[in-house]
Each structure stands twice: as structure tokens, then as C-alpha cells.
Enzyme design. Sequence first.
Site, PDB file in Angstrom:
ATOM      1  N   GLU A 139       1.652   1.791  -3.572  1.00 63.46           N
ATOM      2  CA  GLU A 139       0.412   2.154  -4.276  1.00 63.46           C
ATOM      3  C   GLU A 139       0.088   3.633  -4.062  1.00 63.46           C
ATOM      4  O   GLU A 139      -0.341   4.330  -4.982  1.00 63.46           O
ATOM      5  CB  GLU A 139      -0.738   1.273  -3.790  1.00 63.46           C
ATOM      6  CG  GLU A 139      -0.641  -0.164  -4.298  1.00 63.46           C
ATOM      7  CD  GLU A 139      -1.797  -1.027  -3.842  1.00 63.46           C
ATOM      8  OE1 GLU A 139      -2.632  -1.395  -4.690  1.00 63.46           O
ATOM      9  OE2 GLU A 139      -1.870  -1.341  -2.644  1.00 63.46           O
ATOM     10  N   GLU A 176       2.124  -8.297  -2.352  1.00 60.40           N
ATOM     11  CA  GLU A 176       0.882  -8.872  -1.841  1.00 60.40           C
ATOM     12  C   GLU A 176       0.684 -10.339  -2.210  1.00 60.40           C
ATOM     13  O   GLU A 176       0.095 -11.107  -1.434  1.00 60.40           O
ATOM     14  CB  GLU A 176      -0.316  -8.050  -2.326  1.00 60.40           C
ATOM     15  CG  GLU A 176      -0.496  -6.715  -1.625  1.00 60.40           C
ATOM     16  CD  GLU A 176       0.332  -5.597  -2.237  1.00 60.40           C
ATOM     17  OE1 GLU A 176       0.131  -4.438  -1.832  1.00 60.40           O
ATOM     18  OE2 GLU A 176       1.170  -5.877  -3.124  1.00 60.40           O
ATOM     19  N   GLY A 187       0.805  -1.214   0.000  1.00 62.22           N
ATOM     20  CA  GLY A 187       0.000   0.000   0.000  1.00 62.22           C
ATOM     21  C   GLY A 187       0.834   1.258   0.000  1.00 62.22           C
ATOM     22  O   GLY A 187       0.397   2.301  -0.516  1.00 62.22           O
TER      23      GLY A 187
END
Length: 690
Positions: free
Chosen positions: A106, A126, A103
Site C-alpha cells: 500500500e 489482508e 501495508g
Amino acid sequence: MTGTGTDYSVQGGIAVIRVDNPPVNALGSHVRLSLNELMRRAEADAAVRGVILTGTGKVFVAGADLKQIDAPRSGPSINDLLAFVEGMTKPVVAALQGLALGGGYEIAMGCHARIAAAGVRVGLPETTLGLIPGAGGTQRLPRLVGAAAALDLIASGRQVAADEALRLGMVDAVTSGDLLAEARGLLDRVPRPLPRLRDRTPQGPAGDLPSARAAFEARAVALGQGALPAIRAAIAAVRDSFDPDFDAAIAREHAAFHTLRTGPEARAMIHAFLAERASAHVAGVSRATPRLSVAQVSIIGAGTMGGGIGITCANAGYTVTMVETSAPALEAAKTRIEGVYIGQVSRDRLTPEAAAAALARFRWVQGLEAGVAGADLVIEAVFEDMGLKKEVFAQLDRLAPPSAILASNTSYQNIDELAAVTQRPDRVVGMHYFSPANVMKLLEIVRGAATSPETLATVLDLARKTGKIPVVVGVCYGFVGNRMLWLRTVQTQRLLLEGCSPRQVDTVLTDFGFRMGPCQMGDMAGLDVAWRLRKARGERMEPVDTLADAGRWGQKTGKGWYLYPDGARDGVDDPALAPVVAEVAARLGVTQRAVSAAEIEERLLYPLINEGTRILEEGIVERAGDIDVIYLHGYGWPRHRGGPMQFADARGLPAIVATLDRMAEAQGDDTLRPSALLRRLAATGGRLID
């Protein structure tokens, strides 16, 4: 901002938002909510002309807080945050340091530009947790690097160093200078209108979009063969990046993420990740525990195992003294170790310079007295015989410096008995490496009754420096891994006597996810090794010893449980084997029958699990997850199955208890009865993994 996991300041018209959630700036819910609020604050502030998003300390953001993965969601999501950032009128630059993973990366991709400090590692790991990126990673990364490259990065979950990230386009700049100062400069260079990845295509370096699609589909076919659900979902999600409807693709990614999140593979792989981190916390050892200085390591016994340990230590920068009893043995060890480095160079795993530097750290010494002079750590790696080991330890205690730690690489023996023949029991410890020691990651560290916290902390530090995953265990025969494995070995031999073929037995475990089954593993290691030990003790195990009696020792002799024609590494079935085993079974009064794959799996795994619960019950390990880490990294347990203890919880403890009771009755073997801990947890609805 106290309690928010963030910090906000405005300097010269630039809002600097820092993620401040130690130790790794994980994206907890409070961080997510605060970032949403602060981006809106910066956008609304007329005095702010741009935003730098960075982290405090040595890390940008190392990913989501996995402990919150099942927590109810409230407030704006990361996708909401990034949608807002993409619509801002002011440029946002992500200034990355240390780690920008999951994340965290991201979020960086949702910004208008990215600059990285030298030494940074970025990536989307992930899939190593049984998931896919859930905040736009499968859509934005293809638009940065191309769909085929993005699929490779997402499917592997690998972390990318700064220079490669720059070359691929994952970051716009790399600096070894002042990160914030360079980020300010980049802010001024962000083009207008502000660039948004959602507006790009996944073409990447391909000449056109159809070529990019063809390259992606070729990689999808290669990666999709027999893939786990997360890899299949990643392929589908990255394929969606060719859909011009970005928001619809984001919605499908989000849905796929949450489907995977509740699946068995993600549960298992997240457990494995958390168990590995929990195993680093050892009772009685902390950062404040004093450490002993280790620069020189002496290895007693320069055989295959000792040589592997030496390579491991030399590669990490330690001076290594290889000690043998004769000049020919020493010369053979030197040739073997040099051969390992030659092979690594030829396969581009080491540069010639690095190999030469590692070899220069070796000393080759005949005799204990000269071999341990000046040693800070002595690792005994002689033949697995308690009498011999005691003799060696008594000599080491007399000859090694008083400050030196004495360690044994024993796979089974009692460390307390070895400590008792020395005058320094506080500096005696077990270091059970796995073969080949320079390849296998696991290191069982055996804490004796008198092992001091300083000794334990020192050996743990050395293990990590040498790239090992250490797990501290207590004293018992076979420690954790081998003690449990013995139960599987017994059941393997019983199944073969009852009429199962080696292929049947092995296939059940390879279908489960192991790389090899027990018969394949036995042939690779050599069936003669344990056979010789049993012969010395006047013991037999059937039917394997009948094979060994006939010279069927495995790959080394061209036949064992399988045939290996012309030196083949993969065995083929031998039709002559079944009558041999049937004759042994008849002699022992064993009736052969058809055995289902389900029964084979239960018999190979449930007794092993049961022994793990006894180990837990006895306090040999601190937590059930430690057993799982040992099996993941030392015994090939498939990661998507979590480990024996997590698998047991997932399978259902009551079912395992009932099956073990039936096994005990059927085999007339009360050692198969469930442990008291297993019975209690099954009866009360408890779990092995807290």
C-alpha cells in the site's frame, strides 16, 4: 536512526529511506511514525531532488506488525503518510525487494513509481486474515490494474511474482541488476506533474469505465456467494473505487477495516497466522543446532502413503528409493506414481520437463538391504501393526548406514518402543504424514524420549523444504490429531444411534465451515478400513460396523452412509438406512429422539476440545496454538474459526465446562468430564491461547 526502524541518507541529491525493522521490516508503530517524519524531512531539504523508499536486507516491507493490531493508535497514520507523499513536489520511487505485502505494498502504491527486483512478490493478503487493506489498497490497486482484477487479487490475497506484477501494472519496472541504481534512473523518468493514483479511474484494461464496472460486478457476484465478512467488505470497498470522491472512499475503507479488526473471523484468522509462525519455534532446536546431511531418502512400503511421501521428496530434489518386498508390488507402485505425474502435467500443475526430472530421482528396489544402502533418511510406511513395525525397525537398524535417521510414518504407535529395538534411539523419530501425502500440508513430527536435537532439526528442515507445515509433538497413542479425532468419532456414532441422520450430522459441521462432515469423510476413506482393524482386535463400533458387515463401505461400493449411484462422488440420502440404524439402536437399548443442531455441534466439538486440553496438560505439545495448526492443516478445521483451542476461548471456557459435565451425566461417560486444566482456566478466567 537507532530505534526508529528506519535509516536515512542523502546520496547525490537523492534521499534514500530504508525500512530497517528485522526480520521482515514489519510496519510497527515506530516505523510508521519515522516514515512520516523522514518524508517531511526530504521534502523540506533543498538539497534533495527525489526520494527512494526501500527496505534493508531481503525484504521491502512484509506487512503490518500484527502483534500491535489492538494497540492504541497515536500520531500520523499510513493514510496520512501517503496523502503527504501524493502532495510532495519531489518524486518518490518505491524500490521493492523480496516481499512487498499488505501495508508495505500500500505504501508502494502511494509513491509516484514502483520498481521491483526480480524475484519480488507483491500483494494484499489482508483477506486471509479476515481483514481488508486499510491504507488505501482497495482504492489504489483498482486504479493500477482495473477494478475486476483488483477484486480478484484482494479477495484471494495471493502474492504476485515480479513478471506478472509488471504485466498487470502493479510495478512500473523489474530489474535483475542493481536495484538502487535502477531506481535512480526511474526517478529521472517520472513525469511531471507527478502522477498520483488518486487521479486515475479503475478502468484498467477495459475499453471504458462502464465496461470496467460491468466486469467488476460480474466478479463481485461470483465472489460474494456465501462469502465471509472480509470478502463482502472487500467487494464494497473496491466498488467504491468508482466513486470520484477518493477521500470519502478512503474513509469508508478505514472504517470497514476497523469494524473487521474486532470481529470474530479476524481474531481467529490472525491467531491462525501467528500460531503457524509460533509452531516453527521448537524447544531445544535453533539455527545453531547441527544438521545431518540428507540427500537420499528410502521409503519402506510403496503403497498409497509411501508413494505420496516419495513424490513429496522427489519434487523437492531428493533422491528417492522406493522399497517393496515383491516385484509386482514395486511395479504397481511405479505405475501409480507415474500416473500421478501424468495427471499433474495434464492439469498444467507441472511441466513435462519438471515431471520427468522428478521421476528420474526415483529408484525402485526389492528388498531392505539394497533399498537402504546409502540412505541418509529411511521412512517406514508399512501396515499399521506394532509387531510388524518393530520387526522392520530392527532390520533397518542392522542394514541402514549408522548415520541414517530412521523415521516411522505411523499414525498412532509409540515411537519410543520402536526406538528401543534399535541401537540408535537418538536417530529415531516419527513423521506422520497425512493422506494424500503429496497434497496434504501437515506433518506431525513425533519427538521420542531419546530423539536428538540434531535429528529433530534435520527432519524439520526436510519438512519445510518439501513444502510441509511441521508441528512437533510428543509420544502418545494417536499423537495430537487422531487422538482428538477419536472423541468426535465416538460422538458421531452415538448421535447416529440416537436418531440423527448422516445428513444432519454432516450438515452441522459443513455449516460450521468444514468441507465435509464425519459421515461423508468415512464414505470417502472407506468404512471397511477401521472395521477390519476392529475385527482383528475383536472389537465393534455401532452402528458403523453393521453397515460394513453388509458391504456398505462407502464410495468404493456405491453405498455407505449415503448412496453413490453410477459412481457419483456426492452422496444422496438412503431412505433404507434409518430402519437399519434404528434396529441396531433397539438391540443396544438406545432410545432414539430428536437432537438439535446446537447439541450436535457441541457433542462433535467439545469432547475433541477437551482432549486437546489434556494433550496440552500432558506436555504433548509446546503450546495450544500447535493444536490449532494441526487441525487447520490436517483435519480441515475452517480457518475463520481459528482452530479448536482458539474457538474454545472464543466460545467461552465456562460454557464448555458446564456442557461437558452435562454430557458426561447424560451419556454415563466420565471420560467426557472436563480436564483439570480446562476447569482451572474456566474458574479463573484464563485462556488456552496466551
